[in-house]
Design a protein around this motif. Structure first.
Motif, PDB file in Angstrom:
ATOM      1  N   UNK A 169      -2.803   9.355  21.562  1.00  0.00           N
ATOM      2  CA  UNK A 169      -2.386   9.151  22.949  1.00  0.00           C
ATOM      3  C   UNK A 169      -2.327  10.485  23.700  1.00  0.00           C
ATOM      4  N   UNK A 170      -1.708  11.493  23.096  1.00  0.00           N
ATOM      5  CA  UNK A 170      -1.561  12.795  23.752  1.00  0.00           C
ATOM      6  C   UNK A 170      -2.916  13.470  23.933  1.00  0.00           C
ATOM      7  N   UNK A 171      -3.757  13.449  22.890  1.00  0.00           N
ATOM      8  CA  UNK A 171      -5.073  14.081  22.995  1.00  0.00           C
ATOM      9  C   UNK A 171      -5.927  13.401  24.055  1.00  0.00           C
ATOM     10  N   UNK A 172      -5.897  12.083  24.072  1.00  0.00           N
ATOM     11  CA  UNK A 172      -6.666  11.359  25.075  1.00  0.00           C
ATOM     12  C   UNK A 172      -6.166  11.632  26.480  1.00  0.00           C
ATOM     13  N   UNK A 173      -4.851  11.626  26.676  1.00  0.00           N
ATOM     14  CA  UNK A 173      -4.274  11.865  27.993  1.00  0.00           C
ATOM     15  C   UNK A 173      -4.579  13.269  28.489  1.00  0.00           C
ATOM     16  N   UNK A 174      -4.458  14.265  27.615  1.00  0.00           N
ATOM     17  CA  UNK A 174      -4.738  15.646  28.002  1.00  0.00           C
ATOM     18  C   UNK A 174      -6.202  15.824  28.376  1.00  0.00           C
ATOM     19  N   UNK A 175      -7.085  15.197  27.614  1.00  0.00           N
ATOM     20  CA  UNK A 175      -8.517  15.302  27.891  1.00  0.00           C
ATOM     21  C   UNK A 175      -8.875  14.650  29.223  1.00  0.00           C
ATOM     22  N   UNK A 183     -10.763   7.991  26.915  1.00  0.00           N
ATOM     23  CA  UNK A 183     -10.136   6.762  27.405  1.00  0.00           C
ATOM     24  C   UNK A 183      -9.812   5.811  26.259  1.00  0.00           C
ATOM     25  N   UNK A 184     -10.687   5.779  25.243  1.00  0.00           N
ATOM     26  CA  UNK A 184     -10.442   4.936  24.077  1.00  0.00           C
ATOM     27  C   UNK A 184      -9.213   5.425  23.322  1.00  0.00           C
ATOM     28  N   UNK A 185      -9.109   6.744  23.164  1.00  0.00           N
ATOM     29  CA  UNK A 185      -7.949   7.306  22.471  1.00  0.00           C
ATOM     30  C   UNK A 185      -6.670   7.060  23.266  1.00  0.00           C
ATOM     31  N   UNK A 215      -4.330   4.495  21.750  1.00  0.00           N
ATOM     32  CA  UNK A 215      -3.102   5.142  21.299  1.00  0.00           C
ATOM     33  C   UNK A 215      -1.872   4.505  21.917  1.00  0.00           C
ATOM     34  N   UNK A 216      -1.973   4.171  23.214  1.00  0.00           N
ATOM     35  CA  UNK A 216      -0.836   3.551  23.898  1.00  0.00           C
ATOM     36  C   UNK A 216      -0.520   2.177  23.309  1.00  0.00           C
ATOM     37  N   UNK A 217      -1.571   1.393  23.061  1.00  0.00           N
ATOM     38  CA  UNK A 217      -1.370   0.056  22.493  1.00  0.00           C
ATOM     39  C   UNK A 217      -0.750   0.145  21.102  1.00  0.00           C
ATOM     40  N   UNK A 218      -1.271   1.060  20.280  1.00  0.00           N
ATOM     41  CA  UNK A 218      -0.743   1.202  18.924  1.00  0.00           C
ATOM     42  C   UNK A 218       0.669   1.782  18.924  1.00  0.00           C
ATOM     43  N   UNK A 219       0.974   2.644  19.903  1.00  0.00           N
ATOM     44  CA  UNK A 219       2.333   3.166  20.027  1.00  0.00           C
ATOM     45  C   UNK A 219       3.328   2.024  20.213  1.00  0.00           C
ATOM     46  N   UNK A 220       3.000   1.138  21.137  1.00  0.00           N
ATOM     47  CA  UNK A 220       3.885   0.019  21.427  1.00  0.00           C
ATOM     48  C   UNK A 220       3.975  -0.930  20.225  1.00  0.00           C
ATOM     49  N   UNK A 221       2.801  -1.253  19.648  1.00  0.00           N
ATOM     50  CA  UNK A 221       2.777  -2.197  18.525  1.00  0.00           C
ATOM     51  C   UNK A 221       3.525  -1.644  17.311  1.00  0.00           C
ATOM     52  N   UNK A 222       3.278  -0.380  16.969  1.00  0.00           N
ATOM     53  CA  UNK A 222       3.937   0.210  15.798  1.00  0.00           C
ATOM     54  C   UNK A 222       5.432   0.368  16.037  1.00  0.00           C
ATOM     55  N   UNK A 223       5.827   0.675  17.271  1.00  0.00           N
ATOM     56  CA  UNK A 223       7.248   0.806  17.584  1.00  0.00           C
ATOM     57  C   UNK A 223       7.950  -0.538  17.453  1.00  0.00           C
ATOM     58  N   UNK A 224       7.286  -1.590  17.928  1.00  0.00           N
ATOM     59  CA  UNK A 224       7.884  -2.926  17.807  1.00  0.00           C
ATOM     60  C   UNK A 224       8.021  -3.312  16.335  1.00  0.00           C
ATOM     61  N   UNK A 225       7.001  -2.987  15.535  1.00  0.00           N
ATOM     62  CA  UNK A 225       7.056  -3.281  14.100  1.00  0.00           C
ATOM     63  C   UNK A 225       8.182  -2.501  13.444  1.00  0.00           C
TER      64      UNK A 225
END
Length: 325
Positions: free
Chosen positions: A22-28, A171-173, A177-187
């Protein structure tokens, strides 16, 4: 029970990996859109290091586990000082920059005391949350302006944080990354809450221990690696910055989403411990500066303080264990 533990472990692993993406994608993306590198460093990268704590707290608050989110914020700060910084100092001494004592530490102490004042009534409501977030905006704005005026620090920020933000498929990262952040946090939150309920442990305790230590693992690994490479001074900057974001961006989340009645232990035990560790670190820095005041050498913290911080941290976890029992 095993399913819940597996959910926590898998959640941690995905959380750590997805936050990097997420951070690498956002910075790029920000760089390609023409956003200055100093702005990226002071916002996206800084917030990104606290992304696991922020997202976990949002999910916990939305799931009605507000005290788990509070425990995450307070526990992460305790782990950052006692565990992360303590372990790093055992690996290598830490040279202190003047700005740590004159700028970053006074700000952290002021924010810590302000947060304590706001939660002393036993509640964390929207007004409290807005006050803390407003402080974050003011501090970030001032930091960005100060950094923008200082060409040396600008170059340093480019070298330390943004040497390679040109990730492939940004954009993919970013989106993935954002989707996986939310999903992993919920898990992660789901597994932690279930474990707490099964064992009869409060959500606050789970947030202070399992969640807080888990979300601090990336900082611990990065700090130890930096120390081994001769860049131990980076660890203190990371700890001060991370603790500031935890108080101003993570702690307010439950209150912003819905008024929260705080667990009494958070006010009478955990917040005072976090405050004491913060003041202890400040005192150690002051003593280090006074010790070398008349000598031609930089002030530094060494293994003594590393061991002392670790002992304080382990004593705190022992206290929590006895409380559970």
């Amino acid at each position: 029970m095993l399913l819940n533990i597996a959910a926590i472990l898998v959640g941690f692993l995905i959380l750590i990996w997805s936050s990097d993406q997420f951070v690498e994608g956002a910075a790029s993306i920000a760089k390609k859109l023409g956003v200055s590198q100093i702005i990226i460093g002071m916002t996206i990268v800084s917030i990104g290091t606290s992304a696991p704590e922020i997202v976990v707290s949002v999910i916990a608050a939305l799931d009605g586990a507000g005290n788990l989110a509070v425990g995450n914020a307070l526990g992460s700060n305790i782990a950052n000082i006692g565990l992360v910084l303590g372990a790093t100092l055992l690996v290598a001494p830490l040279v202190l920059r003047d700005s740590y004592l004159k700028k970053e530490m006074p700000i952290l102490i002021a924010v810590t005391l302000l947060g304590g004042l706001l939660v002393s009534d036993g509640e964390l409501d929207r007004v409290d949350g807005l006050i803390l977030v407003a402080c974050l905006v003011v501090i970030l704005t001032k930091m960005i302006r100060d950094e923008s005026r200082d060409q040396v620090l600008r170059q340093q920020a480019q070298e330390e944080h943004l040497t390679e933000p040109s990730a492939s498929h940004p954009w993919l990262r970013f989106i993935g990354g954002a989707i996986l952040l939310v999903a992993s946090s919920r898990l992660l939150v789901w597994g932690a809450v279930n474990v707490a309920q099964t064992l009869g442990i409060s959500e606050l305790i789970i947030g202070l221990t399992i969640i807080a230590i888990g979300t601090s693992l990336p900082e611990l690994a990065a700090s130890i690696v930096s120390a081994k490479k001769g860049h131990a001074e980076i660890a203190l900057g990371n700890v001060l910055g991370s603790n500031l974001f935890n108080l101003l961006a993570v702690l307010p989340i439950p209150g912003l989403l819905a008024p929260l009645a705080l667990d009494a232990s958070a006010i009478h035990r955990d917040y005072p411990v976090m405050t004491a560790l913060t003041l202890l670190l400040a005192a150690a820095m002051v003593l280090a500066y006074r010790r070398v005041k008349s000598k031609q050498q930089p002030a530094s913290l060494g293994r003594f303080w590393g061991a002392f911080l670790l002992i304080c941290c382990l004593s705190y976890y022992t206290l929590i264990t006895l409380t559970i029992g």
